[in-house]
Design a protein around this motif. Structure first.
Motif, mmCIF file in Angstrom:
data_model
loop_
_atom_site.group_PDB
_atom_site.id
_atom_site.type_symbol
_atom_site.label_atom_id
_atom_site.label_comp_id
_atom_site.label_asym_id
_atom_site.label_seq_id
_atom_site.Cartn_x
_atom_site.Cartn_y
_atom_site.Cartn_z
ATOM 1 N N LEU A 21 0.810 -1.214 0.000
ATOM 2 C CA LEU A 21 0.000 0.000 0.000
ATOM 3 C C LEU A 21 0.850 1.275 0.000
ATOM 4 O O LEU A 21 0.529 2.230 -0.704
ATOM 5 N N ALA A 22 1.927 1.303 0.766
ATOM 6 C CA ALA A 22 2.787 2.492 0.784
ATOM 7 C C ALA A 22 3.406 2.711 -0.597
ATOM 8 O O ALA A 22 3.491 3.842 -1.081
ATOM 9 N N GLY A 23 3.816 1.625 -1.230
ATOM 10 C CA GLY A 23 4.378 1.718 -2.578
ATOM 11 C C GLY A 23 3.348 2.154 -3.599
ATOM 12 O O GLY A 23 3.653 2.915 -4.525
ATOM 13 N N ILE A 24 2.118 1.684 -3.433
ATOM 14 C CA ILE A 24 1.026 2.081 -4.327
ATOM 15 C C ILE A 24 0.798 3.586 -4.223
ATOM 16 O O ILE A 24 0.668 4.272 -5.236
ATOM 17 N N ALA A 25 0.754 4.099 -2.995
ATOM 18 C CA ALA A 25 0.537 5.537 -2.790
ATOM 19 C C ALA A 25 1.625 6.340 -3.494
ATOM 20 O O ALA A 25 1.336 7.302 -4.212
ATOM 21 N N LEU A 26 2.874 5.933 -3.314
ATOM 22 C CA LEU A 26 3.991 6.633 -3.939
ATOM 23 C C LEU A 26 3.926 6.529 -5.459
ATOM 24 O O LEU A 26 4.070 7.529 -6.170
ATOM 25 N N ALA A 27 3.687 5.321 -5.970
ATOM 26 C CA ALA A 27 3.638 5.116 -7.421
ATOM 27 C C ALA A 27 2.525 5.940 -8.066
ATOM 28 O O ALA A 27 2.745 6.576 -9.101
ATOM 29 N N LEU A 28 1.346 5.958 -7.468
ATOM 30 C CA LEU A 28 0.233 6.718 -8.043
ATOM 31 C C LEU A 28 0.507 8.216 -8.016
ATOM 32 O O LEU A 28 0.211 8.919 -8.982
ATOM 33 N N ASP A 29 1.091 8.692 -6.927
ATOM 34 C CA ASP A 29 1.436 10.117 -6.861
ATOM 35 C C ASP A 29 2.467 10.476 -7.924
ATOM 36 O O ASP A 29 2.356 11.511 -8.595
ATOM 37 N N LEU A 30 3.468 9.623 -8.103
ATOM 38 C CA LEU A 30 4.491 9.885 -9.123
ATOM 39 C C LEU A 30 3.915 9.812 -10.530
ATOM 40 O O LEU A 30 4.268 10.623 -11.395
ATOM 41 N N MET A 31 3.018 8.863 -10.776
ATOM 42 C CA MET A 31 2.396 8.751 -12.096
ATOM 43 C C MET A 31 1.542 9.977 -12.397
ATOM 44 O O MET A 31 1.542 10.474 -13.524
ATOM 45 N N GLU A 32 0.817 10.488 -11.404
ATOM 46 C CA GLU A 32 0.018 11.696 -11.597
ATOM 47 C C GLU A 32 0.903 12.909 -11.860
ATOM 48 O O GLU A 32 0.596 13.743 -12.705
ATOM 49 N N LEU B 149 3.900 12.852 -13.188
ATOM 50 C CA LEU B 149 4.450 12.671 -14.531
ATOM 51 C C LEU B 149 3.435 13.095 -15.585
ATOM 52 O O LEU B 149 3.769 13.807 -16.539
ATOM 53 N N GLU B 150 2.188 12.697 -15.411
ATOM 54 C CA GLU B 150 1.136 13.076 -16.355
ATOM 55 C C GLU B 150 0.933 14.590 -16.377
ATOM 56 O O GLU B 150 0.759 15.196 -17.438
ATOM 57 N N SER B 151 0.979 15.200 -15.216
ATOM 58 C CA SER B 151 0.843 16.645 -15.121
ATOM 59 C C SER B 151 1.988 17.352 -15.848
ATOM 60 O O SER B 151 1.771 18.325 -16.580
ATOM 61 N N LEU B 152 3.199 16.868 -15.658
ATOM 62 C CA LEU B 152 4.354 17.457 -16.337
ATOM 63 C C LEU B 152 4.275 17.269 -17.851
ATOM 64 O O LEU B 152 4.617 18.181 -18.603
ATOM 65 N N ARG B 153 3.813 16.101 -18.280
ATOM 66 C CA ARG B 153 3.644 15.870 -19.726
ATOM 67 C C ARG B 153 2.606 16.822 -20.316
ATOM 68 O O ARG B 153 2.810 17.364 -21.408
ATOM 69 N N THR B 154 1.514 17.022 -19.603
ATOM 70 C CA THR B 154 0.472 17.940 -20.068
ATOM 71 C C THR B 154 1.013 19.357 -20.156
ATOM 72 O O THR B 154 0.769 20.063 -21.142
ATOM 73 N N GLU B 155 1.757 19.767 -19.154
ATOM 74 C CA GLU B 155 2.340 21.111 -19.159
ATOM 75 C C GLU B 155 3.346 21.274 -20.303
ATOM 76 O O GLU B 155 3.366 22.305 -20.976
ATOM 77 N N LEU B 156 4.146 20.269 -20.527
ATOM 78 C CA LEU B 156 5.124 20.310 -21.619
ATOM 79 C C LEU B 156 4.435 20.416 -22.969
ATOM 80 O O LEU B 156 4.831 21.212 -23.839
ATOM 81 N N LYS B 157 3.363 19.654 -23.173
ATOM 82 C CA LYS B 157 2.587 19.740 -24.422
ATOM 83 C C LYS B 157 2.021 21.148 -24.617
ATOM 84 O O LYS B 157 2.064 21.702 -25.698
ATOM 85 N N ARG B 158 1.475 21.688 -23.536
ATOM 86 C CA ARG B 158 0.905 23.036 -23.591
ATOM 87 C C ARG B 158 1.973 24.060 -23.954
ATOM 88 O O ARG B 158 1.742 24.950 -24.777
ATOM 89 N N MET B 159 3.144 23.925 -23.394
ATOM 90 C CA MET B 159 4.227 24.865 -23.666
ATOM 91 C C MET B 159 4.724 24.749 -25.109
ATOM 92 O O MET B 159 5.051 25.749 -25.739
#
Length: 105
Positions: free
Chosen positions: A79-90, A92-102
């Protein structure tokens, strides 16, 4: 690997106005309530409502529960690893979206 070993991929749009009870979330994700409660305790998902019988979950919770389930089943992540992995995946997705926008802005 046969086609029976493959997990279905769910596609679609998450509608934030969706409000699911604990029972509905469990049915939608095919999991037990105890496991969902563990996800809440680890802050992997956050229901609206103070008491368990009043909890309501958003469409985003469905996505997070299904992702958490895949991480646990496929990779054996706790569960602790799941929390970390999901936060990191989100993130990463946010950074990809921002990069596309830029790039296109």
């Amino acid at each position: 690997m046969s086609s029976h070993d493959l997990l279905p991929v769910h596609t679609g749009t998450v509608i934030e106005d969706d409000s699911l009870t604990l029972e509905q979330l469990c049915r939608a994700c095919d999991v037990h309530a105890d496991w969902v409660i563990s996800l809440v305790e680890e802050s992997i998902i956050e229901p609206q409502g103070d008491e368990m019988h009043r909890w309501r979950f958003s469409g985003t919770s469905v996505v997070r529960v299904r992702s958490a389930l895949r991480l646990q089943r496929d990779l054996g992540v706790n569960l602790a690893g799941i929390a970390l992995a999901l936060d990191l995946m989100e993130e990463l997705e946010s950074l990809r979206t921002e990069l596309k926008r830029m790039r296109h802005g």
